[in-house]
Design an enzyme around this catalytic site. Structure first.
Site, PDB file in Angstrom:
ATOM      1  N   ASP A   1      -6.335   6.100  -4.899  1.00  0.00           N
ATOM      2  CA  ASP A   1      -5.339   5.129  -4.460  1.00  0.00           C
ATOM      3  C   ASP A   1      -6.028   3.799  -4.190  1.00  0.00           C
ATOM      4  OD1 ASP A   1      -3.416   7.038  -4.711  1.00  0.00           O
ATOM      5  OD2 ASP A   1      -2.874   7.127  -2.587  1.00  0.00           O
TER       6      ASP A   1
ATOM      7  N   ASP B   1      -2.743  15.101  -1.760  1.00  0.00           N
ATOM      8  CA  ASP B   1      -2.180  13.756  -1.838  1.00  0.00           C
ATOM      9  C   ASP B   1      -2.747  13.096  -3.100  1.00  0.00           C
ATOM     10  OD1 ASP B   1      -0.631  11.597  -1.177  1.00  0.00           O
ATOM     11  OD2 ASP B   1      -1.520  11.250   0.772  1.00  0.00           O
TER      12      ASP B   1
ATOM     13  N   ASP C   1      -6.278  11.444   0.746  1.00  0.00           N
ATOM     14  CA  ASP C   1      -6.530  11.105  -0.646  1.00  0.00           C
ATOM     15  C   ASP C   1      -7.989  11.386  -0.976  1.00  0.00           C
ATOM     16  OD1 ASP C   1      -3.896  10.014  -1.166  1.00  0.00           O
ATOM     17  OD2 ASP C   1      -4.482   8.328   0.105  1.00  0.00           O
TER      18      ASP C   1
ATOM     19  N   ARG D   1       2.309   9.140 -11.640  1.00  0.00           N
ATOM     20  CA  ARG D   1       1.433   8.106 -11.090  1.00  0.00           C
ATOM     21  C   ARG D   1       0.101   8.017 -11.837  1.00  0.00           C
ATOM     22  NH1 ARG D   1       2.065   8.785  -4.483  1.00  0.00           N
ATOM     23  NH2 ARG D   1       4.352   8.817  -4.433  1.00  0.00           N
TER      24      ARG D   1
END
Length: 423
Positions: free
Chosen positions: A246, A242, A203, A299
């Site tokens: 996050d 990715d 990430d 997302r």
């Protein structure tokens, strides 16, 4: 590689004369009062209290990582000058001896391997070792009480993974951050209902188990390597990206403001898994405001467990892009999404902006789609009856700065969100 095991670095120590005018020195600025969840309690000050010995200007990835390591948790300011490349030597520099991608493809071709069991054997072991080499090289661990700020309009990080793990009081501002490319994605023949998929790691920014984090005025993007440029093998895209940001595993009190998220698929997770309730219940309090999401597939964010306040964001779906949803409603989430603007092209319904992963209530009011007031929940429930959403998040945000009229948000955010646009 230069980024691994480097012990002697020329870090430039800068003075602190700008302290006399803290509002003019980005490196000394702190999160304003009431500016989202990160202002809760003691607030977020990052490295604003750093002394002269802990203020650095860095121009290379090695210098950057050494500055992070210097001084432990003492307040520090790291000024990034220019674009720092974490993978300047290329993917071949990480490859384990004997790893051969063409042999990997031959060994695990579904026509040979099938779809019933995960891959194993020599080439998979070498791929995994290669991936471990890359992880060690591109990961940067950010300590408590740190401010990282870009200098000027063209500063940032290419291909690095910024890890904010188990710490408190961190600020990231004015950086252009290009998502890491996973040089060694893994083929999983059992994924995607046994049609197989390439799965990537790394990430761009990870907030894990950390508190009081302010992510502000950055541009986060796939940059030079959009998914459209990636090849396909075994009929599936060779996915090398990715997440962009996050926020997981008990992270709490985070404000994400005035950023530009561009041209990416899986953009932001808040809560990493349905089984993480022990870590996440009562935490994952996150504010998203005045961010621009353009060319994003899904997302933005997907939420589990958290009390997430999303207001005054602009979500722009571009013509002909792949699009799944904007807000993902996950297990025990309490999303409060108001005063946002959506720009949707023909063929994309407002019903698609919401996606129910689990039955959890949300508040979604005073949102505008293509300039018109739209009840996102009503439209979703009418067009997607099998995913009925419940109204009422059960809480009301109090930590908000000025709330602008949603109709004005595309222009306001378009002019001021992202790196290089701090006033």
């Amino acid at each position: 590689m230069a980024v691994v095991g480097c012990t002697a670095l020329a870090l430039t120590v800068t003075g602190t004369t700008a302290q006399a005018h803290p509002s003019r020195d980005l490196a000394r600025q702190t999160l304003p009062a009431n500016d989202g969840w990160a202002s809760h309690g003691a607030g977020t000050t990052g490295g604003a209290a750093a002394d002269a010995d802990h203020v650095y200007t860095v121009r290379t990835w090695a210098e950057f990582r050494q500055a992070l390591a210097d001084g432990g948790d003492a307040p520090k300011i790291i000024k990034v000058k220019g674009m720092i490349d974490a993978v300047s030597e290329g993917c071949d520099a990480f490859a384990a001896k004997g790893y051969d991608f063409q042999q990997y493809l031959a060994d695990y071709d579904p026509a040979v391997w099938g779809h019933d069991t995960p891959v194993s054997g020599e080439q998979e072991e070498l791929r995994d070792a290669s991936a471990d080499n890359q992880a060690k090289a591109i990961t940067a661990n950010i300590p408590s009480n740190t401010t990282i700020v870009g200098v000027g309009k063209n500063a940032g990080i290419l291909g690095g993974s910024l890890q904010i793990k188990g710490v408190d009081n961190v600020i990231l501002r004015n950086l252009t951050i290009e998502a890491p490319i996973d040089c060694f994605p893994q083929w999983d023949p059992t994924d995607d209902t046994k049609t197989g998929a390439w799965n990537s790691d790394y990430d761009t920014v990870v907030v894990r188990g950390s508190t009081h984090v302010w992510i502000d005025h950055n541009t986060l993007t796939d940059g030079r390597y959009p998914d459209s440029s990636l090849p396909s093998y075994f009929g599936k895209i060779y996915q090398q990206h990715d997440g962009l940001v996050d926020i997981v595993r008990g992270a709490n009190y985070v404000t994400v403001s005035w950023n530009s998220f561009e041209d990416h698929d899986k953009t932001m997770l808040i809560g990493g898994g349905d089984s993480h309730g022990a870590d996440d219940r009562g935490k994952l309090k996150v504010t998203l405001h005045h961010n621009r999401f353009e060319g994003i597939v899904e997302r933005a964010p997907r939420v589990r467990y958290g009390q997430v306040d999303a207001y005054n964001n602009h979500f722009a779906v571009t013509k002909d892009q792949k699009y799944a949803y904007t807000f993902g409603i996950g297990i025990e989430s309490r999303l409060y999404a108001t005063h946002n603007a959506f720009s949707l092209p023909p063929g994309v319904s407002a019903a698609q902006t919401l996606k129910r992963w689990n039955d959890a209530p949300l508040t979604a009011e005073n949102n505008y789609v293509n300039g018109r007031l739209t009840d996102l929940i009503a439209v979703h429930n009418a067009e997607i009856p099998g995913e009925t959403l419940q109204r009422g998040a059960g809480w009301t945000p109090t930590l908000r700065t000025k709330v602008h009229p949603p109709k004005a948000i595309p222009a306001i955010v378009g002019h001021h969100a992202g790196a290089g646009r701090l006033r």
